[in-house]
Design an enzyme around this catalytic site. Structure first.
Site, PDB file in Angstrom:
ATOM      1  N   HIS A  37       0.051  11.330  -7.056  1.00 38.38           N
ATOM      2  CA  HIS A  37      -1.220  12.023  -6.801  1.00 38.38           C
ATOM      3  C   HIS A  37      -1.073  13.516  -7.115  1.00 38.38           C
ATOM      4  O   HIS A  37      -1.983  14.133  -7.676  1.00 38.38           O
ATOM      5  CB  HIS A  37      -1.648  11.850  -5.340  1.00 38.38           C
ATOM      6  CG  HIS A  37      -1.947  10.433  -4.937  1.00 38.38           C
ATOM      7  ND1 HIS A  37      -1.167   9.726  -4.061  1.00 38.38           N
ATOM      8  CD2 HIS A  37      -2.961   9.596  -5.298  1.00 38.38           C
ATOM      9  CE1 HIS A  37      -1.680   8.510  -3.882  1.00 38.38           C
ATOM     10  NE2 HIS A  37      -2.763   8.409  -4.617  1.00 38.38           N
ATOM     11  N   SER A 186       3.348   4.308  -5.918  1.00 33.57           N
ATOM     12  CA  SER A 186       2.096   3.718  -5.438  1.00 33.57           C
ATOM     13  C   SER A 186       2.078   3.786  -3.917  1.00 33.57           C
ATOM     14  O   SER A 186       3.125   3.628  -3.274  1.00 33.57           O
ATOM     15  CB  SER A 186       2.017   2.260  -5.888  1.00 33.57           C
ATOM     16  OG  SER A 186       1.014   1.581  -5.158  1.00 33.57           O
TER      17      SER A 186
HETATM   18  P1  AMP Z   1      -5.199   5.740  -5.290  1.00 32.83           P
HETATM   19  O1  AMP Z   1      -5.030   6.668  -4.146  1.00 32.83           O
HETATM   20  O2  AMP Z   1      -4.128   4.693  -5.367  1.00 32.83           O
HETATM   21  O3  AMP Z   1      -6.584   5.194  -5.417  1.00 32.83           O
HETATM   22  O4  AMP Z   1      -4.967   6.602  -6.599  1.00 32.83           O
HETATM   23  C1  AMP Z   1      -5.676   7.787  -6.842  1.00 32.83           C
HETATM   24  C2  AMP Z   1      -5.369   8.265  -8.236  1.00 32.83           C
HETATM   25  O5  AMP Z   1      -3.956   8.496  -8.350  1.00 32.83           O
HETATM   26  C3  AMP Z   1      -5.731   7.244  -9.327  1.00 32.83           C
HETATM   27  O6  AMP Z   1      -6.298   7.940 -10.431  1.00 32.83           O
HETATM   28  C4  AMP Z   1      -4.404   6.649  -9.666  1.00 32.83           C
HETATM   29  O7  AMP Z   1      -4.329   6.126 -10.978  1.00 32.83           O
HETATM   30  C5  AMP Z   1      -3.485   7.853  -9.505  1.00 32.83           C
HETATM   31  N1  AMP Z   1      -2.094   7.425  -9.339  1.00 32.83           N
HETATM   32  C6  AMP Z   1      -1.617   6.569  -8.411  1.00 32.83           C
HETATM   33  N2  AMP Z   1      -0.294   6.370  -8.596  1.00 32.83           N
HETATM   34  C7  AMP Z   1       0.069   7.124  -9.666  1.00 32.83           C
HETATM   35  C8  AMP Z   1       1.291   7.346 -10.361  1.00 32.83           C
HETATM   36  N3  AMP Z   1       2.412   6.734 -10.000  1.00 32.83           N
HETATM   37  N4  AMP Z   1       1.285   8.177 -11.427  1.00 32.83           N
HETATM   38  C9  AMP Z   1       0.132   8.793 -11.816  1.00 32.83           C
HETATM   39  N5  AMP Z   1      -1.057   8.633 -11.194  1.00 32.83           N
HETATM   40  C10 AMP Z   1      -1.091   7.804 -10.143  1.00 32.83           C
END
Ligand code: AMP
Length: 279
Positions: A37, A186
């Site tokens: 993030h 993640s």
């Molecule tokens: P989330 O909180 O999982 O909904 O993710 C929010 C944003 O962070 C989304 O645009 C995801 O694609 C991005 N994101 C999550 N994990 C990663 C990662 N390992 N590398 C780059 N971006 C990420």
């Protein structure tokens, strides 16, 4: 860093920024923040003069109640992490009543892209994503928004939606940030047991091996079959493993530099996704 919980307060601030001619950068998240993030926030360097990060665990994108209930949450730690970057002007953390008023009935659907890959076994998921992201774009008045390639299908869908609806926001794709052993960062990784965490590293390794086999002349189909088998043997339940065109996610029977390998596989009840480009 200001913490804002209501859309009215956010609207007042973003409209004053708009009047000042600020460029509003936006990173939508569901919290349980990690370095992936933060890389989205860093990607806005030089591209935005104000930065908003949202944290909202969006109920309408979960087709599985248990997944929604178990989704990791920790607003205080997240706020500290964001504050410490020194780069975030606003943490926007609305509650459900701010986002979904009684009688809420609208959904945004991006046909085609919403029903393949992750959409196939998560019906309604991408409608929920498209709907909340549109609301957040309107609430934040973002000029530029960063999305991770980790959720590549989501990124494609948002780009399509922005183009189709003439939304005035630029979408900035950000490469996947990985742990030293290759596992994509993640929020869901927090739920892995130590044993599952070790197993999980086999996922990116399997993708790399599959891409290498294709590169070395093995057919796409038989490389995919071998890789699916390897993942099953390693204890994964494989939802899909497929080579697709990077632009429109159409099936790619032949590999090329515009193709990408996509996987979703579960360890226990924890669903992991990953993707890598062919060349
Ligand atoms: P989330 O909180 O999982 O909904 O993710 C929010 C944003 O962070 C989304 O645009 C995801 O694609 C991005 N994101 C999550 N994990 C990663 C990662 N390992 N590398 C780059 N971006 C990420």
């Amino acid at each position: 860093m200001q913490i804002i919980k209501t859309k009215a307060e956010l609207a007042a601030l973003s409209s004053s920024w708009q009047k000042e001619g600020q460029t509003i950068g936006f990173v939508p998240t569901m919290g349980a923040l990690h370095a992936g993030h933060l890389s989205l926030i860093n990607a806005l360097d030089g591209k935005a003069s104000r930065r908003i990060v949202s944290i909202f665990v969006n109920p309408i994108q979960f087709n599985n109640t248990s997944d929604f209930q178990h989704y990791p949450r920790g607003l205080e730690d997240d706020a500290t992490l964001l504050h410490n970057t020194g780069k975030v002007d606003v943490l926007y953390a609305p509650d459900e009543s701010q986002m979904y008023t009684p009688g809420f009935a609208t959904r945004i659907s991006v046909s085609g892209l919403d029903s393949m890959l992750c959409g196939e076994d998560r019906p309604g998921h991408f409608d929920g994503v498209a709907t909340v992201v549109t609301k957040l774009f309107l609430q934040t008045r973002a000029n530029i928004a960063a999305f991770g390639e980790k959720d590549y299908q989501q990124l494609c869908l948002i780009k399509r939606m922005v183009q189709d609806l003439d939304l005035s926001v630029n979408i900035l794709p950000v490469p996947t940030l990985r742990e030293a052993d290759g596992l994509a960062l993640s929020s869901r990784n927090r739920r892995l047991t130590p044993e599952q965490r070790q197993q999980a590293a086999l996922l990116p390794q399997a993708l790399k091996a599959c891409l290498a086999a294709i590169q070395n002349g093995t057919s796409v189909e038989s490389s995919l079959v071998t890789c699916r088998e390897a993942l099953k043997k390693a204890g994964f339940h494989v939802h899909y493993l497929e080579l697709r065109h990077a632009e429109n996610l159409a099936p790619a029977p032949i590999a090329g530099k515009d193709t990408r390998l996509f996987v979703a596989a579960s360890l226990g009840d924890i669903r992991l996704i990953d993707n890598m480009p062919f060349a």
